[in-house]
Scaffold this motif. Structure first.
Motif, short mmCIF file in Angstrom:
data_model
loop_
_atom_site.label_atom_id
_atom_site.label_comp_id
_atom_site.label_asym_id
_atom_site.label_seq_id
_atom_site.Cartn_x
_atom_site.Cartn_y
_atom_site.Cartn_z
N ALA A 43 -1.10 12.59 -10.15
CA ALA A 43 -0.38 11.31 -10.18
C ALA A 43 -0.17 10.76 -8.77
O ALA A 43 -0.35 9.55 -8.53
CB ALA A 43 0.97 11.50 -10.88
N ALA A 44 0.20 11.63 -7.83
CA ALA A 44 0.42 11.19 -6.46
C ALA A 44 -0.88 10.69 -5.83
O ALA A 44 -0.90 9.65 -5.14
CB ALA A 44 1.01 12.32 -5.63
N LEU A 45 -1.96 11.41 -6.04
CA LEU A 45 -3.24 11.01 -5.46
C LEU A 45 -3.74 9.71 -6.09
O LEU A 45 -4.33 8.86 -5.40
CB LEU A 45 -4.27 12.12 -5.67
N THR A 46 -3.51 9.53 -7.38
CA THR A 46 -3.91 8.29 -8.05
C THR A 46 -3.13 7.11 -7.48
O THR A 46 -3.68 6.02 -7.25
CB THR A 46 -3.67 8.40 -9.56
N THR A 47 -1.84 7.30 -7.23
CA THR A 47 -1.04 6.26 -6.60
C THR A 47 -1.56 5.93 -5.21
O THR A 47 -1.62 4.76 -4.81
CB THR A 47 0.44 6.72 -6.50
N LEU A 48 -1.97 6.95 -4.50
CA LEU A 48 -2.51 6.76 -3.15
C LEU A 48 -3.78 5.90 -3.19
O LEU A 48 -3.95 4.99 -2.38
CB LEU A 48 -2.80 8.12 -2.54
#
Length: 439
Positions: free
Chosen positions: A173-178
């Motif tokens: 989720a964090a990488l997708t947001t990035l």
């Protein structure tokens, strides 16, 4: 903005096109940090420190590309501290002395200094000791960053004066947001299908900096038709897993492999075996640990476990990699699926303890050899019963020192081959008891 490694911009402002994507996405506030909300949120350790307006010395421990440098820089700004950054890779004693001297000057004017030390574990023990007086006096508030386990790499004295905060690898989720933030800055979508986009996130292995570098390359490639997963794989390089063969990651994975075998989970054991082999671990090291598990956690519950390990070692010696790795896999799966017993391991520890406790007691004379007349005259070998001449090849004689009562070390389980051994030992005990009652 994204949570990325802080490279430290120069005094000049380069053209926007020349600024790396990771630099453009550098967070400007702690609330913009991605993936570390357990620390930066209102209830987190960092959030509470900022709310109080006062920092304690910290060690930020986490994988690469998770925001250690950005957090340190933003912390200093949030509480009004002067920020100074050095790297243990490029700095020496002279650099540290200069930093400490300047910090003391500023401290006399009421200006506190946050000293950020990247790769702090690379300083040797005496260099680490050099921080202590300045941390204790308050001349600097130390924030160290490390990818290695601080309990192994940092002095106990330094650790006692700093709070260790653990940063998490960035999840999907964090990488997708990035990636979404990167597309917003670029003003266009990545030239990828949905499956390829998910694959790109996977290749980062939790490293935000690596992900943005890959995205920047894709933006610059001038791709017109969105790439599918296969085309993406041909174009980019997958991030190698974080694994140092002489450090904490190494010991953590070998422990996970051993405990998965002990816990009879062949799927997990095979996963950790794969993690280590694909990261370049020495196959013979793994074979040694598998052999240890065979005798420590299986033992006589399945005597073939040890045979499988030694056969795997011989097979790997004969075939090498990659073919010989199949033999390692076979040994691993055999151990994980074998009946488990630590009776042998426990028996060894108890027997060794007893041997040390009882000292140099002599065996009973009837089982001692008597090669000389003097020894025969002293009773050596007298009354020895040759078990093969006794009924069922069992004499029931005592083999313990006369000054020592018999003890029990080996207690076989009721699993696997040991169940048969337990029955055999019980029968022998019964025969001894009968002989003692009849004598």
């Amino acid at each position: 903005m994204a949570d990325l490694f802080d490279t430290g911009a120069g005094s000049g402002e380069p053209p926007a096109a020349a600024v790396p994507l990771a630099e453009q996405l550098r967070p400007t506030d702690l609330s913009e940090i991605i993936g570390q909300e357990h620390l930066t949120g209102p209830e987190g350790a960092i959030g509470r420190m900022v709310a109080a307006g006062r920092l304690s010395s910290l060690i930020l421990w986490g994988p690469p590309g998770t925001g250690k440098t950005s957090i340190a820089r933003l912390l200093a700004g949030a509480v009004g501290y002067r920020f100074v950054a050095i790297s243990a890779v490029f700095s020496g004693v002279a650099d540290l002395k200069k930093v400490f001297a300047e910090a003391e000057v500023h401290a006399r004017t009421g200006q506190r200094t946050l000293l950020f030390v990247d790769e702090i574990h690379r300083f040797n023990r005496s260099q680490q000791d050099g921080f202590l007086p300045y941390v204790e006096s308050g001349a600097v508030t130390l924030v160290g960053a490390t990818t290695e386990n601080p309990s192994f790499e940092l002095n106990a004295a330094l650790l006692s004066r700093a709070q260790v905060l653990v940063l998490h690898r960035l999840d999907e989720a964090a990488l997708t947001t990035l990636l979404a933030r990167a597309e917003e800055v670029e003003g266009r979508a990545l030239p990828l299908t949905d499956d390829a986009r998910a694959a790109l996130v996977t290749t980062a292995d939790g490293d935000g900096r690596f992900l943005l570098n890959q995205a920047e390359m894709l933006f610059a490639a001038g791709i017109e038709t969105p790439l599918d997963t296969a085309a993406l794989r041909d174009l980019i390089q997958r991030r190698l897993p974080v694994y140092d063969k002489d450090r904490e990651g190494h010991y953590g994975l070998i422990s996970a492999l051993h405990k998965s075998i002990r816990g009879s989970d062949p799927q997990a054991a095979l996963y950790y075996l794969g993690r280590m082999l694909t990261a370049g671990e020495e196959p013979l090291y793994l074979l040694r640990r598998l052999t240890r598990a065979a005798v420590e956690d299986i033992g006589l519950a399945d005597p073939q476990a040890l045979v499988q390990c030694m056969a795997a070692k011989d097979t790997y010696d004969f075939l090498g990699s990659p073919e010989g790795e199949l033999a390692i896999v076979q040994a691993c799966l055999y151990l994980a699926t074998a009946p488990k017993s630590n009776a042998l391991y426990t028996a060894q520890k108890e027997a060794w303890k007893s041997a040390k406790a009882h000292g140099s007691l002599s065996p009973p004379k009837h089982i001692l050899g008597a090669p000389t007349r003097l020894m025969r005259d002293l009773g050596y070998g007298k009354g020895y019963q040759y078990d093969h001449d006794a009924p069922d090849a069992f004499s029931g004689a005592s083999y313990w020192p006369e000054e020592m009562a018999p003890e029990t070390y080996y207690r076989p389980t009721d699993r696997g081959f040991e169940k048969r051994l337990a029955e055999r030992l019980a029968w022998w005990d019964e025969q001894r008891q009968r002989q003692q009652e009849g004598s």
